[in-house]
Design a protein around this motif. Sequence first.
Motif, PDB file in Angstrom:
ATOM      1  N   SER A   1      14.165  42.305  14.911  1.00  0.00           N
ATOM      2  CA  SER A   1      13.440  42.229  16.464  1.00  0.00           C
ATOM      3  C   SER A   1      14.305  40.910  16.995  1.00  0.00           C
ATOM      4  N   ALA A   2      14.510  40.953  18.182  1.00  0.00           N
ATOM      5  CA  ALA A   2      15.193  39.864  18.911  1.00  0.00           C
ATOM      6  C   ALA A   2      14.590  39.660  20.446  1.00  0.00           C
ATOM      7  N   TRP A   3      14.449  38.294  20.867  1.00  0.00           N
ATOM      8  CA  TRP A   3      14.055  38.336  22.287  1.00  0.00           C
ATOM      9  C   TRP A   3      14.807  37.122  22.698  1.00  0.00           C
ATOM     10  N   ARG A   4      15.465  37.121  24.142  1.00  0.00           N
ATOM     11  CA  ARG A   4      16.330  36.357  24.654  1.00  0.00           C
ATOM     12  C   ARG A   4      15.964  36.105  26.295  1.00  0.00           C
ATOM     13  N   LYS A   5      15.878  34.873  26.595  1.00  0.00           N
ATOM     14  CA  LYS A   5      15.802  34.787  27.843  1.00  0.00           C
ATOM     15  C   LYS A   5      16.381  33.603  28.469  1.00  0.00           C
ATOM     16  N   ASP A   6      17.035  33.709  29.514  1.00  0.00           N
ATOM     17  CA  ASP A   6      18.097  32.649  30.238  1.00  0.00           C
ATOM     18  C   ASP A   6      18.058  32.735  31.596  1.00  0.00           C
ATOM     19  N   ASP A   7      18.185  31.240  32.394  1.00  0.00           N
ATOM     20  CA  ASP A   7      18.573  31.532  33.807  1.00  0.00           C
ATOM     21  C   ASP A   7      19.463  30.230  34.119  1.00  0.00           C
ATOM     22  N   SER A   8      20.084  30.524  35.190  1.00  0.00           N
ATOM     23  CA  SER A   8      21.137  29.624  35.690  1.00  0.00           C
ATOM     24  C   SER A   8      21.292  29.341  37.085  1.00  0.00           C
ATOM     25  N   ALA A   9      21.774  28.440  37.440  1.00  0.00           N
ATOM     26  CA  ALA A   9      22.000  28.302  39.026  1.00  0.00           C
ATOM     27  C   ALA A   9      23.567  27.910  39.073  1.00  0.00           C
ATOM     28  N   SER A  10      24.375  28.615  39.633  1.00  0.00           N
ATOM     29  CA  SER A  10      25.817  28.514  39.745  1.00  0.00           C
ATOM     30  C   SER A  10      26.326  28.272  41.380  1.00  0.00           C
ATOM     31  N   PRO A  11      26.837  27.214  41.724  1.00  0.00           N
ATOM     32  CA  PRO A  11      27.446  27.037  43.102  1.00  0.00           C
ATOM     33  C   PRO A  11      28.795  27.585  42.944  1.00  0.00           C
ATOM     34  N   ILE A  12      29.331  28.641  43.504  1.00  0.00           N
ATOM     35  CA  ILE A  12      30.700  29.214  43.448  1.00  0.00           C
ATOM     36  C   ILE A  12      31.301  28.751  44.652  1.00  0.00           C
ATOM     37  N   ASP A  13      32.478  28.135  44.659  1.00  0.00           N
ATOM     38  CA  ASP A  13      33.327  27.950  46.046  1.00  0.00           C
ATOM     39  C   ASP A  13      34.479  28.519  45.826  1.00  0.00           C
ATOM     40  N   PHE A  14      34.480  29.932  46.224  1.00  0.00           N
ATOM     41  CA  PHE A  14      35.608  30.725  46.026  1.00  0.00           C
ATOM     42  C   PHE A  14      36.834  30.145  46.501  1.00  0.00           C
ATOM     43  N   ASP A  15      37.059  29.520  47.816  1.00  0.00           N
ATOM     44  CA  ASP A  15      38.145  29.022  48.364  1.00  0.00           C
ATOM     45  C   ASP A  15      38.677  27.615  47.902  1.00  0.00           C
ATOM     46  N   ALA A  16      37.714  26.840  47.337  1.00  0.00           N
ATOM     47  CA  ALA A  16      37.985  25.916  46.500  1.00  0.00           C
ATOM     48  C   ALA A  16      38.556  24.721  47.558  1.00  0.00           C
ATOM     49  N   LEU A  17      37.860  24.804  48.772  1.00  0.00           N
ATOM     50  CA  LEU A  17      38.377  23.837  49.973  1.00  0.00           C
ATOM     51  C   LEU A  17      36.955  23.340  50.473  1.00  0.00           C
ATOM     52  N   PRO A  18      37.129  22.222  51.174  1.00  0.00           N
ATOM     53  CA  PRO A  18      35.837  21.566  51.665  1.00  0.00           C
ATOM     54  C   PRO A  18      34.905  22.366  52.819  1.00  0.00           C
ATOM     55  N   ALA A  19      35.691  23.233  53.411  1.00  0.00           N
ATOM     56  CA  ALA A  19      35.107  24.127  54.573  1.00  0.00           C
ATOM     57  C   ALA A  19      34.117  24.939  53.757  1.00  0.00           C
ATOM     58  N   VAL A  20      33.175  25.349  54.423  1.00  0.00           N
ATOM     59  CA  VAL A  20      32.076  26.346  53.834  1.00  0.00           C
ATOM     60  C   VAL A  20      32.736  27.790  54.222  1.00  0.00           C
ATOM     61  N   TYR A 378      50.484  35.646  41.938  1.00  0.00           N
ATOM     62  CA  TYR A 378      50.048  34.205  41.971  1.00  0.00           C
ATOM     63  C   TYR A 378      48.752  33.947  40.600  1.00  0.00           C
ATOM     64  N   ILE A 379      48.218  34.880  40.186  1.00  0.00           N
ATOM     65  CA  ILE A 379      47.082  34.755  39.372  1.00  0.00           C
ATOM     66  C   ILE A 379      47.538  35.518  38.056  1.00  0.00           C
ATOM     67  N   ASP A 380      48.429  36.263  37.751  1.00  0.00           N
ATOM     68  CA  ASP A 380      48.507  36.967  36.732  1.00  0.00           C
ATOM     69  C   ASP A 380      49.435  36.069  35.600  1.00  0.00           C
ATOM     70  N   GLN A 381      49.318  36.090  34.459  1.00  0.00           N
ATOM     71  CA  GLN A 381      49.848  35.051  33.578  1.00  0.00           C
ATOM     72  C   GLN A 381      50.718  35.756  32.776  1.00  0.00           C
ATOM     73  N   LYS A 382      52.085  35.085  32.714  1.00  0.00           N
ATOM     74  CA  LYS A 382      53.339  35.687  31.895  1.00  0.00           C
ATOM     75  C   LYS A 382      52.940  35.287  30.452  1.00  0.00           C
ATOM     76  N   GLY A 383      53.821  35.787  29.498  1.00  0.00           N
ATOM     77  CA  GLY A 383      53.530  35.493  28.091  1.00  0.00           C
ATOM     78  C   GLY A 383      53.673  33.960  27.815  1.00  0.00           C
ATOM     79  N   THR A 420      40.475  36.840  43.913  1.00  0.00           N
ATOM     80  CA  THR A 420      41.580  36.997  45.183  1.00  0.00           C
ATOM     81  C   THR A 420      40.880  37.810  46.101  1.00  0.00           C
ATOM     82  N   PHE A 421      40.975  37.145  47.286  1.00  0.00           N
ATOM     83  CA  PHE A 421      40.371  37.727  48.361  1.00  0.00           C
ATOM     84  C   PHE A 421      41.657  37.721  49.553  1.00  0.00           C
ATOM     85  N   VAL A 422      42.544  38.425  49.422  1.00  0.00           N
ATOM     86  CA  VAL A 422      44.006  38.401  50.167  1.00  0.00           C
ATOM     87  C   VAL A 422      44.196  39.828  50.677  1.00  0.00           C
TER      88      VAL A 422
END
Length: 467
Positions: A1-20, A378-383, A420-422
Motif C-alpha cells: 500500500s502506498a499514499w503520496r501527496k505533494d503541492d508546490s508553487a513555482s514562478p517560472i520566468d521563461f525569458d529570464a529578463l526583468p520584463a513580464v 543554442y540549447i542542444d548539448q555536444k558530447g 525555446t520559443f523562437v
Amino acid sequence: SAWRKDDSASPIDFDALPAVDVDVPAFYFNEQLSQEFQLQVDAGPLKGMVGFYYLDARADTAFDVRLFTTVAGLTAFTQANVDTETYAVFGDFTYDFSPQFSVSAGGRYTWDERTADILRQNYLGGGSPVFGGAGLPFGAPSTDFSGKANYKKFTPRFSVSYKPTPDHNVYASYSKGFKGGGFDPRGVGTNAPDLNGDGVRQDSEVASFLAFRPEEVDSYEVGYKGNLMDGALYVALAGFYADYKDVQIPGSVACTVAVGGVPTPSFCGIVSNAGKARFKGLEFESNARLGRDMMTPGDRLNLQTAIGYIDAQYREYITNIGGVPTDVAAFRKVQNTPKWTASGTLSYQTPVGDGSLYAGTTVSWRSKTYQFEIPNPYIDQKGYALWDASIVYTAPDDRWSLGVHGKNILDKEYKTSGYTFVAANPVTGAIINNAAGFPTPSLGREGTLTAFYGNPRQVFVTATVKF
C-alpha cells in the motif's frame, strides 16, 4: 500500500529578463493512492506470481502565462484537473525444464480511465485573481472542457534462458509495453478544427483535439551474462530492438487564440501522437578484479566499465502544416537520447588497521544530446565527460565512516534542459533569424532561448554513524 501527496508553487520566468514577458506563476497539487496484491508460487520447477494493482491519482494544475510586453496586461490562465484510475491483473511464471533451460511467460491486462476538467480563460489588465493579479476576464473561455476516456490493453512477455554452466547465461525475450492516453491540460479548445463544418465546435471535436492516444512498444532483447576467469571477470552483453507506435510527444508552442473575435497571441500546449519510432542498440557491462594474485589479503582493485550504443529514430512523425498532415520524421530527433554513453570506475579497497579505506574514481561520457525533437544549436548539448572521485574510511565493524568526495572535478559546463520559443521552419525546424541575425520570437516580444546547466564542481564531506 502506498499514499503520496505533494503541492508546490513555482514562478517560472521563461525569458529570464526583468520584463513580464512569458512569466508563468504556477501551482501544482498531486495526490495518489496505490494498492498491490501478490501471490507467489513455488512448486518445484514452476515458479511465479499473480497479482492485482490499483492506482487512483489526481493531478491539479493552475498557471498564468503573462504576456505583458505583447499586449499590456494580457494573461492566459489555465486551471486543469486530470484524474487517473487504473486497474491491472498480471501474472508471470518460469518453468525449469532442466537445470540449464528455462522458459518464462507473463501477461498484464490494464484498464485506464482518464477524467479531465480544463478551463482556459484570458484576462486583461494584469494576472489572474488566482495569483493575486488585477486582471479582468477578456472574452469567453478558450477552453471549457470536461471529458472522460477509457483505455484497455493486454501486454504479454516471453523469455527463454539457457545456462550451459552455472556461470553462464544466454537469454532472449520479447515484451509489449503500453502507456495510456489522456487529455492535454494545456490545450486550447477554441483552436479545435471544425470537422463537420457547421461553424460550431462540438464537445466531441474539442475532446478529439485535446486527447492523445495510448503509446505502444514491442521490445526484443538477446543477451549473455557470465563469470569468466574463475569469477575474476563479470561480463554482460545485450542487444535490443524496440518498435514504437503512436509515440506521445508533449510540446509547448506559441499560438493565436480568437478571443471575442480578436486574434490574440497566446501559449498552447500540444501533446501529439507523432507516429512511429525505432530504437536499436547494444549494451556492455563488466566488472574485473585486477591483480588479485599480486595483492595482499583483503586488498581489492576493481575496474567497472559500461558502454551503451543506441540508434533512435523516428520512422514517422506526422504534424499539421497549413492544415495538411505532413511527415517530418527526416527532420526530427529523439530527445535526451545520446547515441553513445560510456563510464569507467577504478576503485581500490584495502585494510587499515581493523577498518578499511576505499578510493575510487569515475569518468563518464555521453555523446551529443538533443533537448527537443527539433534540433536547436543554442540549447542542444555536444558530447562531454565528467570526472568524479571519492575517498572513504570505514571504522572496524562498520560502526562509522568518513568520506571526501568530488563531483565534476574539472568544472565542466553542460546543459541538461531548456526552453525555446523562437520561430522555426515548420518542416525542417531550422531557426528563423531576424534582420539583426537574432532568433525571431514566437511568443513574447523578446523570445525565449533558455538553457539550464548541470551542477558545477562540488567537493563535500560525508559522515555516517550506525547505532
